[in-house]
Design a protein around this motif. Structure first.
Motif, PDB file in Angstrom:
ATOM      1  N   ALA A   1     -10.460   6.810  10.395  1.00 28.57           N
ATOM      2  CA  ALA A   1     -11.882   7.293   9.759  1.00 28.57           C
ATOM      3  C   ALA A   1     -11.867   7.456   8.168  1.00 28.57           C
ATOM      4  N   GLY A   2     -10.604   7.670   7.696  1.00 30.21           N
ATOM      5  CA  GLY A   2     -10.565   7.921   6.263  1.00 30.21           C
ATOM      6  C   GLY A   2     -11.019   6.479   5.615  1.00 30.21           C
ATOM      7  N   ILE A   3     -10.191   5.682   6.174  1.00 26.85           N
ATOM      8  CA  ILE A   3     -10.084   4.342   5.558  1.00 26.85           C
ATOM      9  C   ILE A   3     -11.588   3.623   5.986  1.00 26.85           C
ATOM     10  N   ALA A   4     -12.260   3.918   6.935  1.00 30.07           N
ATOM     11  CA  ALA A   4     -13.725   3.678   7.164  1.00 30.07           C
ATOM     12  C   ALA A   4     -14.636   4.173   6.095  1.00 30.07           C
ATOM     13  N   ARG A   5     -14.523   5.371   5.822  1.00 30.41           N
ATOM     14  CA  ARG A   5     -15.203   6.098   4.590  1.00 30.41           C
ATOM     15  C   ARG A   5     -15.162   5.119   3.324  1.00 30.41           C
ATOM     16  N   LEU A   6     -14.012   4.945   2.861  1.00 29.62           N
ATOM     17  CA  LEU A   6     -13.623   4.189   1.825  1.00 29.62           C
ATOM     18  C   LEU A   6     -14.464   2.814   1.941  1.00 29.62           C
ATOM     19  N   ALA A   7     -14.109   2.334   2.805  1.00 35.71           N
ATOM     20  CA  ALA A   7     -14.533   0.838   3.166  1.00 35.71           C
ATOM     21  C   ALA A   7     -16.117   0.883   2.951  1.00 35.71           C
ATOM     22  N   ALA A   8     -16.710   2.069   3.493  1.00 40.72           N
ATOM     23  CA  ALA A   8     -18.343   1.804   3.540  1.00 40.72           C
ATOM     24  C   ALA A   8     -18.721   2.081   1.934  1.00 40.72           C
ATOM     25  N   LEU A   9     -18.035   2.228   1.128  1.00 38.82           N
ATOM     26  CA  LEU A   9     -18.505   2.556  -0.277  1.00 38.82           C
ATOM     27  C   LEU A   9     -18.879   1.160  -0.875  1.00 38.82           C
ATOM     28  N   ASP A  10     -19.711   1.128  -2.027  1.00 37.76           N
ATOM     29  CA  ASP A  10     -19.998   0.023  -2.714  1.00 37.76           C
ATOM     30  C   ASP A  10     -19.193  -0.030  -3.792  1.00 37.76           C
ATOM     31  N   PRO A  11     -18.186  -0.773  -4.062  1.00 39.34           N
ATOM     32  CA  PRO A  11     -17.136  -0.871  -5.122  1.00 39.34           C
ATOM     33  C   PRO A  11     -17.902  -0.791  -6.429  1.00 39.34           C
ATOM     34  N   ALA A  12     -19.242  -1.480  -6.590  1.00 44.61           N
ATOM     35  CA  ALA A  12     -19.780  -1.774  -8.013  1.00 44.61           C
ATOM     36  C   ALA A  12     -20.304  -0.174  -8.377  1.00 44.61           C
ATOM     37  N   SER A  13     -20.190   0.886  -7.208  1.00 41.24           N
ATOM     38  CA  SER A  13     -20.981   2.136  -7.849  1.00 41.24           C
ATOM     39  C   SER A  13     -19.851   3.061  -7.968  1.00 41.24           C
ATOM     40  N   LEU A  14     -18.638   2.565  -8.184  1.00 35.28           N
ATOM     41  CA  LEU A  14     -17.266   3.362  -8.648  1.00 35.28           C
ATOM     42  C   LEU A  14     -16.937   2.991 -10.094  1.00 35.28           C
ATOM     43  N   PRO A  15     -16.447   3.908 -10.805  1.00 35.94           N
ATOM     44  CA  PRO A  15     -16.271   3.488 -12.243  1.00 35.94           C
ATOM     45  C   PRO A  15     -15.365   2.635 -12.303  1.00 35.94           C
ATOM     46  N   ALA A  16     -15.286   1.531 -13.169  1.00 35.90           N
ATOM     47  CA  ALA A  16     -14.519   0.491 -13.547  1.00 35.90           C
ATOM     48  C   ALA A  16     -13.486   0.977 -14.341  1.00 35.90           C
ATOM     49  N   VAL A  17     -12.165   0.722 -14.392  1.00 35.22           N
ATOM     50  CA  VAL A  17     -11.243   1.217 -14.998  1.00 35.22           C
ATOM     51  C   VAL A  17     -10.794  -0.039 -15.884  1.00 35.22           C
ATOM     52  N   ASP A  18     -10.694   0.226 -17.242  1.00 37.49           N
ATOM     53  CA  ASP A  18     -10.403  -0.751 -18.234  1.00 37.49           C
ATOM     54  C   ASP A  18      -8.986  -0.870 -18.660  1.00 37.49           C
ATOM     55  N   GLY A  19      -8.685  -1.979 -19.234  1.00 30.29           N
ATOM     56  CA  GLY A  19      -7.353  -2.076 -19.492  1.00 30.29           C
ATOM     57  C   GLY A  19      -6.437  -2.387 -18.387  1.00 30.29           C
ATOM     58  N   SER A  20      -5.055  -2.111 -18.649  1.00 26.14           N
ATOM     59  CA  SER A  20      -4.069  -2.446 -17.371  1.00 26.14           C
ATOM     60  C   SER A  20      -3.236  -1.301 -17.266  1.00 26.14           C
ATOM     61  N   PRO A  21      -3.780  -0.406 -16.856  1.00 25.05           N
ATOM     62  CA  PRO A  21      -2.680   0.924 -16.531  1.00 25.05           C
ATOM     63  C   PRO A  21      -1.668   0.560 -15.566  1.00 25.05           C
ATOM     64  N   ARG A  22      -0.506   1.486 -15.607  1.00 23.32           N
ATOM     65  CA  ARG A  22       0.130   1.416 -14.698  1.00 23.32           C
ATOM     66  C   ARG A  22      -0.120   1.659 -13.374  1.00 23.32           C
ATOM     67  N   PHE A  23       0.666   0.849 -12.369  1.00 20.17           N
ATOM     68  CA  PHE A  23       0.331   1.451 -10.924  1.00 20.17           C
ATOM     69  C   PHE A  23       1.499   2.095 -10.379  1.00 20.17           C
ATOM     70  N   GLY A  24       1.382   3.082  -9.660  1.00 19.88           N
ATOM     71  CA  GLY A  24       2.340   4.002  -8.862  1.00 19.88           C
ATOM     72  C   GLY A  24       2.591   3.288  -7.665  1.00 19.88           C
ATOM     73  N   PRO A  25       3.607   4.223  -6.863  1.00 20.97           N
ATOM     74  CA  PRO A  25       3.410   3.932  -5.587  1.00 20.97           C
ATOM     75  C   PRO A  25       2.257   4.033  -4.905  1.00 20.97           C
ATOM     76  N   CYS A  26       1.685   3.041  -4.043  1.00 16.70           N
ATOM     77  CA  CYS A  26       0.267   3.013  -3.670  1.00 16.70           C
ATOM     78  C   CYS A  26       0.042   3.915  -2.441  1.00 16.70           C
ATOM     79  N   VAL A  27       0.902   4.926  -2.115  1.00 19.03           N
ATOM     80  CA  VAL A  27       0.438   5.988  -1.200  1.00 19.03           C
ATOM     81  C   VAL A  27       1.209   7.180  -1.798  1.00 19.03           C
TER      82      VAL A  27
END
Length: 285
Positions: free
Chosen positions: A46-72
């Motif tokens: 259900a949580g993943i479905a809620r995220l999948a329903a979002l329009d990515p274009a409506s989310l703030p874009a993150v500039d640059g190349s920030p560090r990625f942490g563990p993905c969970v």
């Protein structure tokens, strides 16, 4: 993997990561207005479905190349399966196991996919292992193989970094050779279960200083993902955010004649089909 696959990430300084997603154009988008972290209930279907329903274009874009942490986030345990590829068991001279070999990695081993990997003090045998990681999405206790995949949030790349002398020559279990800080790079992203058509047919590879060391495919897993999830759930409750690293194909340093272990300054590059790539430089602890 589907082109529209949702890739969930955690980005920012270590310990201060924010949730995000990568859109279809490869742009990092901030999810912190939607969820607190890529963890817990967010990892349920259900949580993943809620995220999948979002329009990515409506989310703030993150500039640059920030560090990625563990993905969970909020992982309660890291469980690993040893000698789980038939061709890797052959290279080590071991008999293929008749049931999964299970060991644990301490939580402090988790790090970002491109963070430096520390060579422990007194290390003589630092090794690499590209692995398919399974991330648990919902609580799993005594689940059947038929039901096991319903408890999986998705998949990611993991490097099961290992110190072989600590693992095999220092007595006791393998955990001490698997648990140094930075011995568990995870990511770059979590690809949700629905986007991976067949987790048992993914090519995987690892290079050291640009030279190919590991080439494999999850098709040679001895115990597949549903079996491993069900099996582990007979011994302990799996919780959302828990990570299961499912084993490595042949080509580890320990299997080379003579072994060619990592040294300070070496660079590991690794990846799994559809799940992204990692890159780590070995530094002194």
């Amino acid at each position: 993997m589907r082109k529209d696959a949702m890739k969930l990430v955690r980005y920012g300084p270590a310990g201060q990561e924010k949730p995000g997603m990568i859109d279809a154009d490869g742009q990092l988008r901030d999810l912190s207005g939607q969820v607190a972290d890529i963890s817990g209930e967010v990892l349920s279907d259900a949580g993943i479905a809620r995220l999948a329903a979002l329009d990515p274009a409506s989310l703030p874009a993150v500039d640059g190349s920030p560090r990625f942490g563990p993905c969970v986030g909020q992982t309660s345990k890291i469980l690993c399966i040893g000698l789980n590829y038939s061709d890797h068991a052959a290279e080590t001279g071991a008999e293929p196991p008749t049931e999964p070999i299970v060991f644990a990695k301490a939580l402090n081993a988790l790090c970002g996919p491109n963070d430096d990997v520390e060579m422990p003090r007194n290390s003589q045998a630092l090794d690499w292992e590209v692995e398919l990681a399974v991330v648990i999405g919902t609580k799993a206790k005594y689940v059947s193989e038929a039901d096991a995949m319903n408890h999986v949030a998705g998949f990611a790349v993991m490097n099961d970094v290992s110190e072989r002398d600590f693992q095999t020559k220092r007595q006791g279990q393998w955990t001490k050779g698997k648990s140094h800080d930075t011995f568990g790079p995870l990511g770059p992203w979590l690809v949700t279960r629905d986007a991976v058509a067949d987790p048992h047919n993914l090519s995987m590879w690892l290079d050291v200083n640009g030279e190919r060391r590991q080439t494999g495919n999850t098709s040679t897993l001895i115990f597949n993902v549903p079996h491993v999830v069900s099996y582990l759930s007979q011994f302990m409750t799996l919780m959302p955010g828990d990570v299961i690293s499912t084993g490595t194909p042949p080509g580890v340093a320990m299997g080379m004649k003579p072994p060619q272990y990592l040294k300070v300054g070496d660079v590991m590059t690794l990846g799994i089909e559809g799940l992204g790539e990692q890159k780590q430089t070995v530094i002194a602890a």
